[in-house]
Design an enzyme around this catalytic site. Sequence first.
Site, PDB file in Angstrom:
ATOM      1  N   GLU A  57     -29.080  17.307  13.058  1.00  0.00           N
ATOM      2  CA  GLU A  57     -27.693  17.135  12.432  1.00  0.00           C
ATOM      3  C   GLU A  57     -27.146  18.628  12.783  1.00  0.00           C
ATOM      4  OE1 GLU A  57     -30.146  16.105  10.497  1.00  0.00           O
ATOM      5  OE2 GLU A  57     -29.578  13.911  10.711  1.00  0.00           O
ATOM      6  N   HIS A 126     -28.350   7.704   0.224  1.00  0.00           N
ATOM      7  CA  HIS A 126     -27.538   6.933   1.111  1.00  0.00           C
ATOM      8  C   HIS A 126     -26.246   6.400   0.549  1.00  0.00           C
ATOM      9  CE1 HIS A 126     -31.643   6.387   2.759  1.00  0.00           C
ATOM     10  NE2 HIS A 126     -31.203   6.176   3.870  1.00  0.00           N
TER      11      HIS A 126
HETATM   12  C1  LIG Z   1     -31.612  14.237   7.567  1.00  0.00           C
HETATM   13  C2  LIG Z   1     -31.661  12.780   7.981  1.00  0.00           C
HETATM   14  N1  LIG Z   1     -31.009  12.212   9.264  1.00  0.00           N
HETATM   15  C3  LIG Z   1     -30.840  11.026   9.489  1.00  0.00           C
HETATM   16  C4  LIG Z   1     -31.471  10.187   8.690  1.00  0.00           C
HETATM   17  C5  LIG Z   1     -31.546   8.550   8.904  1.00  0.00           C
HETATM   18  N2  LIG Z   1     -32.867   8.038   9.464  1.00  0.00           N
HETATM   19  C6  LIG Z   1     -33.782   7.673   8.637  1.00  0.00           C
HETATM   20  S1  LIG Z   1     -35.036   7.189   9.388  1.00  0.00           S
HETATM   21  C7  LIG Z   1     -34.593   7.977  10.795  1.00  0.00           C
HETATM   22  C8  LIG Z   1     -35.594   7.786  11.987  1.00  0.00           C
HETATM   23  C9  LIG Z   1     -36.754   8.592  11.774  1.00  0.00           C
HETATM   24  O1  LIG Z   1     -37.765   8.293  12.823  1.00  0.00           O
HETATM   25  P1  LIG Z   1     -39.219   9.137  12.921  1.00  0.00           P
HETATM   26  O2  LIG Z   1     -39.052  10.465  12.158  1.00  0.00           O
HETATM   27  O3  LIG Z   1     -39.944   9.028  14.170  1.00  0.00           O
HETATM   28  O4  LIG Z   1     -40.101   8.434  11.645  1.00  0.00           O
HETATM   29  P2  LIG Z   1     -40.495   6.778  11.770  1.00  0.00           P
HETATM   30  O5  LIG Z   1     -39.291   5.984  11.290  1.00  0.00           O
HETATM   31  O6  LIG Z   1     -40.822   6.248  13.380  1.00  0.00           O
HETATM   32  O7  LIG Z   1     -41.620   6.569  10.859  1.00  0.00           O
HETATM   33  C10 LIG Z   1     -33.428   8.380  10.554  1.00  0.00           C
HETATM   34  C11 LIG Z   1     -32.543   8.615  12.039  1.00  0.00           C
HETATM   35  C12 LIG Z   1     -32.154  10.665   7.460  1.00  0.00           C
HETATM   36  N3  LIG Z   1     -33.044   9.793   6.557  1.00  0.00           N
HETATM   37  N4  LIG Z   1     -32.142  11.944   7.197  1.00  0.00           N
END
Ligand SMILES: Cc1ncc(C[n+]2csc(CCOP(=O)(O)OP(=O)(O)O)c2C)c(N)n1
Lengths: 334, 468
Positions: A57, A126
């Site tokens: 972000e 959230h």
């Molecule tokens: C600071 C922040 N930004 C955005 C999100 C929304 N979000 C939740 S999970 C996710 C994807 C994460 O992907 P990854 O790190 O590859 O883990 P995976 O789900 O593949 O295990 C996002 C963008 C969040 N939870 N926290």
Amino acid sequence: MNMIEAINDALDTMMGHDPDVVVFGEDVGYFGGVFRASANLQKKYGKSRVFDTPINECGIIGAAVGMAAYGLRPVPEIQFADYIYPGLDQLISEAARLRYRSAGEFTAPITVRSPFGGGIFGGQTHSQSPEALFTHVSGLKTVIPATPHDAKGLLIAAIEDNDPVIFLEPKRIYNGPFDGYYDRPSKTWKNHEGGQVPEGYYSIPLGKARTVREGAAMTVLAYGTMVHVAESVLAEKGVDAEILDLRTLWPLDIEAVEKSVEKTGKCLVIHEATRTSGFGAELVSLVQERCFYHLEAPIERVTGFDTPYPHSLEWAYFPGPVRIGEAVDRLLKD
Amino acid sequence: MADDTAPIRAMHGAPAASARGNLPPLELHVPEPHSRPGEKPDYSWLEIPEAGSLARPDEACPASETWAGTLGMVRVLDEDNRAVGPWDPALDPETLRRMLRTMALTRAFDDRMYRGQRQGKTSFYMKSTGEEAISVAGAFALAADDMVFPSYRQQGILIARGYPLEEMINQIYSNRGDRLKGRQLPIMYSARDYGFFTISGNLATQFPQAVGWAMASAIKGDTRIATSFVGEGSSAEGDFHAAMTFAAVYNAPVVLNVVNNQWAISSYSGFAGAERTTFAARAAGYGVAGLRVDGNDTLAVYAAMRWAANRARANGGPTLIEYFTYRAEGHSTSDDPSAYRSAQEREEWPLGDPIMRLANHLIALGEWSEEQQSEMDREVAEEVRTATKQAERNGVLGHGFHHPFHTMFEDVFEELPWNLEEQAAQAIREREIKWPERVGQKHSGDKPRTSAQGSTESANEDGRGEGQ
Ligand SMILES: Cc1ncc(C[n+]2csc(CCOP(=O)(O)OP(=O)(O)O)c2C)c(N)n1
């Protein structure tokens, strides 16, 4: 049209009008955003104007500042308002002060869109309503639509605005207005006036409140989801209240507020965010400072509680009909 | 209100292309995954080094000796399901069977909880299907009291450490047995007594915290190390880089893990930098040791985590490990992966399924059979079923408000300030108006209480339909 479709329409309209508008954020490109706000835009405008970003972000908002310095009009999405925090330094110290510290040499015509608020069982990360953080920062504008119609018009105005705007979308009402009764069937925007969204370009000026309902018994100041909750509670109680949907918290339509409170002599402020140092505190101060001699009762404030948003007790946290109703009764008693 | 004659805003920026001789216009590169819905998955980009081919540096080696390997892959199980090469941890069959069972239990748990969400027993769930080796073998390689700062897909660690399934389900159902008092999103556990730090919904925040814990352990002359997990998508966050810098500067006893499961919701790993180099290779830029591991090879995961843990415990410093794996299921119950990736990708994932690979290894050793495998699957499903039944006695999310309303105000601070006292009184009064049928069921939880007290006494659970 529901609110997501209206936002998509606004983005589409502005991208069509202005080649400098670019849209980006986590999952925003091919997929069109986890709430689908940018659906189909990448196909239409290409990958260099609508694209996914790394999950960062600070990078998203920082890059937007740089793009704005070049002359683009970035419209980044932060997936949930709870995740603006990692980008706060870029927003507060940079975007908000660019104009001031460069005496206008650089500006930041950025519109940061982000879904916010509770009522969707999102737990403590959230569900937050961080608007007061932004109104506390000089140089930021804070916009919160309460209907699809307003969402489109306000978003277009925000994108056209030459200052950085935080555009917070009450996600509880993306699909339909919410009366505060979580256990009643949900409604859609179909039969709601605010669901009528004109085609093509139109804008709603920032800094102008909307009178939801005229009335004489009291003035209700609300925004986002709470506009609808207030409307249904007051209608059910049969109170002849005037309801103002503030639409932009900053710049605030102080004239509309003053005019209404001077007419009704009573004021109720409602928001979903935590109470202490919330935007309601600012509203109460302003009304007190400017309308004191017109007031016939102490100003009432209905808010969320000063705790993080709990998952299982979400409906106990939410400032719903009972909490609002009690405040209305207190106001009417005086 | 519509005004189609709105002026196109005057361009206030620079012209689209500042003419400078005959230079080509600059171009933006936006990564694109290897296949999209409706397309045949393409795995030609993927280089899979042969099992056993990567050298195993000494645990005490200078970090730089590991860097060449960060472009390769630690792999132990070969095509014929044999354990080969210098990384073979040479575990006894009994340990292998225990790991296999824990992984199967994790999968059965995920399946059941996913169904629970679909049945409306909770609001949300996240599976770790295909990634069980990373959490389970990782936990087996650590000491039981090493501190874990997990992300949200390491439920296998809790299960491996023997955390009661029932407690996990209580949390997922936010019921009256939930020791987090119904505050957290499902799957966001906290289990201090199992060395499991409370999970945050904000991505990557746990990474620098793990480094801080490891620094504290060193400051106090302790022998416990810390470890943390982050998704490859989240490794783009500033917190990742903050953690790496601190870990390197203080030579912190920490193992930092990147779970590269290829997808961050709809964004493929290229959006976190995977097109340019491996995630493990970032270790070199910070001067820490790095390993890249086949995350679907239980033995390789175990060996790598063990290597890094030993190194950290011997004051050899931090290690960054990348586990190369595949998120077989959707991101969460709110996600539909068919909207952004090829449906066949999962079936054709070249590194196979971690559970099947370990089972086949044991079978090849003559230490396991398909009958034992199906018997085990039946047993773990039964174990989960029993735990679910037990947890459901404490209620499910849809059965109403299980937590005394006063608990909502506890733990914000150690002591309740006046504003929260007042608000608690308000919430409890509202309850009597909103849910009058419960007024007779007042419980001690509605009296002011200190944070230290538990919150498991009963609200009622028969108010069906009062939640959502
Ligand atoms: C600071 C922040 N930004 C955005 C999100 C929304 N979000 C939740 S999970 C996710 C994807 C994460 O992907 P990854 O790190 O590859 O883990 P995976 O789900 O593949 O295990 C996002 C963008 C969040 N939870 N926290």
